[in-house]
Design an enzyme around this catalytic site. Structure first.
Site, PDB file in Angstrom:
ATOM      1  N   HIS A   1       0.080  -0.508   4.623  1.00 15.24           N
ATOM      2  CA  HIS A   1      -1.002  -1.096   3.822  1.00 15.24           C
ATOM      3  C   HIS A   1      -0.729  -0.953   2.324  1.00 15.24           C
ATOM      4  O   HIS A   1       0.099  -0.147   1.891  1.00 15.24           O
ATOM      5  CB  HIS A   1      -2.344  -0.448   4.172  1.00 15.24           C
ATOM      6  CG  HIS A   1      -2.404   1.004   3.825  1.00 15.24           C
ATOM      7  ND1 HIS A   1      -2.557   1.466   2.527  1.00 15.24           N
ATOM      8  CD2 HIS A   1      -2.332   2.103   4.603  1.00 15.24           C
ATOM      9  CE1 HIS A   1      -2.592   2.785   2.521  1.00 15.24           C
ATOM     10  NE2 HIS A   1      -2.441   3.195   3.767  1.00 15.24           N
TER      11      HIS A   1
ATOM     12  N   GLU B   1      -4.417   5.867  11.000  1.00 14.47           N
ATOM     13  CA  GLU B   1      -3.667   6.970  10.400  1.00 14.47           C
ATOM     14  C   GLU B   1      -4.009   8.285  11.074  1.00 14.47           C
ATOM     15  O   GLU B   1      -5.038   8.423  11.751  1.00 14.47           O
ATOM     16  CB  GLU B   1      -3.944   7.025   8.887  1.00 14.47           C
ATOM     17  CG  GLU B   1      -3.180   8.083   8.109  1.00 14.47           C
ATOM     18  CD  GLU B   1      -1.654   7.962   8.195  1.00 14.47           C
ATOM     19  OE1 GLU B   1      -1.105   8.234   9.295  1.00 14.47           O
ATOM     20  OE2 GLU B   1      -1.016   7.627   7.177  1.00 14.47           O
TER      21      GLU B   1
END
Length: 200
Positions: free
Chosen positions: A13, A84
């Site tokens: 990202h 994550e």
């Protein structure tokens, strides 16, 4: 390498405020910075012309927004396994913060109290890799996070999970997992490439 062999594209990202400060960002759902948004668009430019059989994204907004700005939001499937590492008590802390109380601490060796264990994160990565290998996909694209994608790489290569520490990733970087001659020879054909992205 034969064009017929599968390729898995990994996109980290874009930049967030905590990426700038080095704070561990697990499940805190923070947005991209303006630079992160611009670089997500540039990432989409780099991927233009490529056709993917499937696109997957972490549901956290920093990954899903990167996916959207890169032009894949309409076709991407959200996969919780791509989230994550859950950093638990270390969420929002920098490595320097943690090492004040725990000198020499290393996340890939010591983990995070109150969060996911190293083995739990690795198990998620192994599930993702197993799913990709069991599918008939020839080319897939994953939008995810820095630490988690490092576990994906280690899993792809069949390395010990602690070796994920060797695969550093910058925001909005692009990597490609592939094979050398056949499916018995997994390789990394591109890693941590953000050379054409914008800078402030």
């Amino acid at each position: 390498m034969s064009e017929a062999l599968p390729q898995i594209y990994l996109a980290r990202h874009g930049e967030t405020a905590w990426a700038i400060t080095g704070q561990h960002t697990g499940r805190t759902d923070i947005p991209l910075t303006q630079l992160g948004e611009r670089n997500a668009v540039l990432l989409g430019e780099r991927l233009k012309g490529l056709t993917f059989d499937a696109v997957y994204t972490s549901p956290l907004q920093r990954a899903s927004k990167t996916c959207e700005l890169a032009g894949f939001g309409a076709v991407a499937k959200k996969d919780p396994d791509l989230m994550e590492w859950h950093y638990g008590d270390y969420e929002g802390l920098t490595t320097a913060d943690i090492q004040k109380d725990h000198p020499g601490w290393n996340i890939f060796r010591d983990g995070c109290p109150g969060g996911e264990t190293i083995e739990e994160v690795a198990a998620r990565a192994q599930r993702v890799v197993a799913h990709l290998r069991a599918s008939t996909l020839s080319k897939a694209l994953l939008f995810s996070h820095g630490h988690f994608l490092r576990f994906i790489a280690a899993s792809w290569l069949g390395l010990p999970i602690v070796d994920a520490r060797f695969f550093s990733l910058r925001p909005t970087s692009l990597s490609v997992l592939a094979y050398e001659h056949d499916l018995s020879e997994p390789v990394i054909s591109l890693w941590n490439d953000d050379g054409r992205l914008g800078r402030d």
